[in-house]
Design an enzyme around this catalytic site. Structure first.
Site, PDB file in Angstrom:
ATOM      1  CD  GLU A   1      -4.776  -1.339  -2.066  1.00 20.76           C
ATOM      2  OE1 GLU A   1      -3.624  -1.174  -2.429  1.00 20.76           O
ATOM      3  OE2 GLU A   1      -5.140  -2.304  -1.374  1.00 20.76           O
TER       4      GLU A   1
ATOM      5  CD  GLU B   1      -3.915  -9.253  -0.035  1.00 18.02           C
ATOM      6  OE1 GLU B   1      -3.119  -9.119   0.912  1.00 18.02           O
ATOM      7  OE2 GLU B   1      -3.614  -8.976  -1.216  1.00 18.02           O
TER       8      GLU B   1
ATOM      9  CG  HIS C   1      -4.795  -5.022   2.096  1.00 16.71           C
ATOM     10  ND1 HIS C   1      -5.031  -6.189   1.411  1.00 16.71           N
ATOM     11  CD2 HIS C   1      -4.029  -4.248   1.287  1.00 16.71           C
ATOM     12  CE1 HIS C   1      -4.421  -6.123   0.240  1.00 16.71           C
ATOM     13  NE2 HIS C   1      -3.810  -4.961   0.134  1.00 16.71           N
TER      14      HIS C   1
ATOM     15  N   GLY D   1      -2.770  -7.464  -7.311  1.00 12.66           N
ATOM     16  CA  GLY D   1      -1.993  -8.674  -7.568  1.00 12.66           C
ATOM     17  C   GLY D   1      -2.360  -9.353  -8.881  1.00 12.66           C
TER      18      GLY D   1
ATOM     19  CG  ASN E   1       0.733  -4.437   2.000  1.00  9.93           C
ATOM     20  OD1 ASN E   1       1.260  -5.078   2.904  1.00  9.93           O
ATOM     21  ND2 ASN E   1      -0.514  -4.640   1.617  1.00  9.93           N
TER      22      ASN E   1
ATOM     23  CE  LYS F   1      -0.504  -7.169  -0.965  1.00  8.23           C
ATOM     24  NZ  LYS F   1      -1.414  -7.517  -2.043  1.00  8.23           N
TER      25      LYS F   1
ATOM     26  CB  SER G   1      -1.295  -4.114 -10.913  1.00  8.73           C
ATOM     27  OG  SER G   1      -1.833  -5.370 -10.521  1.00  8.73           O
TER      28      SER G   1
HETATM   29  P1  PGA Z   1      -0.296  -5.214  -5.794  1.00 10.52           P
HETATM   30  O1  PGA Z   1      -0.943  -5.084  -4.351  1.00 10.52           O
HETATM   31  O2  PGA Z   1       0.555  -3.997  -6.007  1.00 10.52           O
HETATM   32  O3  PGA Z   1       0.514  -6.479  -5.757  1.00 10.52           O
HETATM   33  O4  PGA Z   1      -1.406  -5.287  -6.774  1.00 10.52           O
HETATM   34  C1  PGA Z   1      -1.447  -3.870  -3.893  1.00 10.52           C
HETATM   35  C2  PGA Z   1      -2.005  -4.028  -2.513  1.00 10.52           C
HETATM   36  O5  PGA Z   1      -2.563  -5.079  -2.203  1.00 10.52           O
HETATM   37  O6  PGA Z   1      -1.903  -3.118  -1.671  1.00 10.52           O
END
Ligand code: PGA
Length: 254
Positions: free
Chosen positions: A170, A100, A98, A176, A12, A14, A216
């Site tokens: 998640e 976010e 997601h 992140g 992803n 983003k 992560s």
């Molecule tokens: P990340 O993000 O691997 O940077 O933790 C995962 C995600 O948001 O799908």
């Protein structure tokens, strides 16, 4: 690694990568992973790079995903993108709900259920994200939160549609942040989601549905996470922005 379900590892991107940067990245991934056949490999660039990246992955083992879509068909919805528009670029997957978007765009489970139906209607496979916050985990609410999110965002899908849906677990606190769920935490949450899908739909659907882990994921933890019985892949953010680290995640998962 011999697993019941085929692994699906999706990057992803983003809100990162210009068209030129996206092409560099996807061409690098293609080079690194040309011979990989054991895993479904997906990249999810921003909308603006879908057209060019779709040409770059033509006739390769890399599939394309989008990061969002509208619950509506074509029409008066300024700033939105319809499923049919994604299909133009041979998009196969679409990330929905997601964290976010849940957090910043306030997307609800009911909205996601509509988007998931619209995605299936256009033969796109939704990747539906669920996960608890740190406060919820510490308050002992993880299962309650997952229960609500899974029920709400998959409501109205048929058994066949569920089997073609990817669920991404998640944990919000792991996205992140560099913190990853332990193997025990991940397996427990994945098994819970699979049992719930078994209860809501049926056992054979639950056995077929793929549940990715996200939060992560990096080359150093991919092998352990992907080896867990109920983990069927990864949704990767930060580590998918560099060809070598994304490729190493895929390679370490096999
Ligand atoms: P990340 O993000 O691997 O940077 O933790 C995962 C995600 O948001 O799908």
């Amino acid at each position: 690694m011999d697993k019941e379900r085929r692994l699906i590892i999706a990057g992803n991107w983003k809100m990162n990568k210009t068209v030129a940067e996206g092409l560099d990245l996807v061409n690098g991934i293609k080079r690194e992973l040309t011979n990989v056949k054991e895993v479904d490999i997906v990249v999810c660039p921003p909308f603006t790079a879908l057209c060019e990246v779709s040409k770059a992955v033509l006739n390769s083992n890399i599939r394309l995903g989008a990061q969002n879509m509208s619950e509506n068909g074509y029409g008066a919805h300024t700033g939105e993108i319809a499923a049919g528009m994604l299909k133009e670029f041979s998009v196969r997957y679409v990330i929905l709900k997601h964290t976010e978007r849940r957090q910043y765009q306030k997307e609800s489970d009911a909205l996601i259920a509509k988007k998931a139906l619209a995605a299936h209607g256009a033969a796109l496979k939704p990747i539906v994200c669920v996960g608890e916050t740190l406060a919820e985990r510490e308050g002992g609410l993880t299962e309650k939160v997952l229960d609500t999110q899974v029920r709400g965002s998959l409501a109205g899908l048929s058994k066949d549609q569920i089997a073609e849906t990817v669920v991404a677990y998640e944990p919000v606190w792991a996205i992140g942040t560099g913190k990853t769920a332990t193997a025990g935490q991940a397996q427990e949450a994945h098994a819970f989601i699979r049992r719930l899908i078994g209860k809501l739909f049926d056992e054979s659907v639950a056995r077929r549905v793929r549940i990715q882990y996200g939060g992560s994921v990096k080359p150093s933890n991919a092998r352990e996470l992907m080896g867990l019985p109920d983990v069927d892949g990864a949704l990767v953010g930060g580590a998918s922005l560099e060809d070598r680290s994304f490729a190493d995640i895929v390679r370490n998962s096999i």
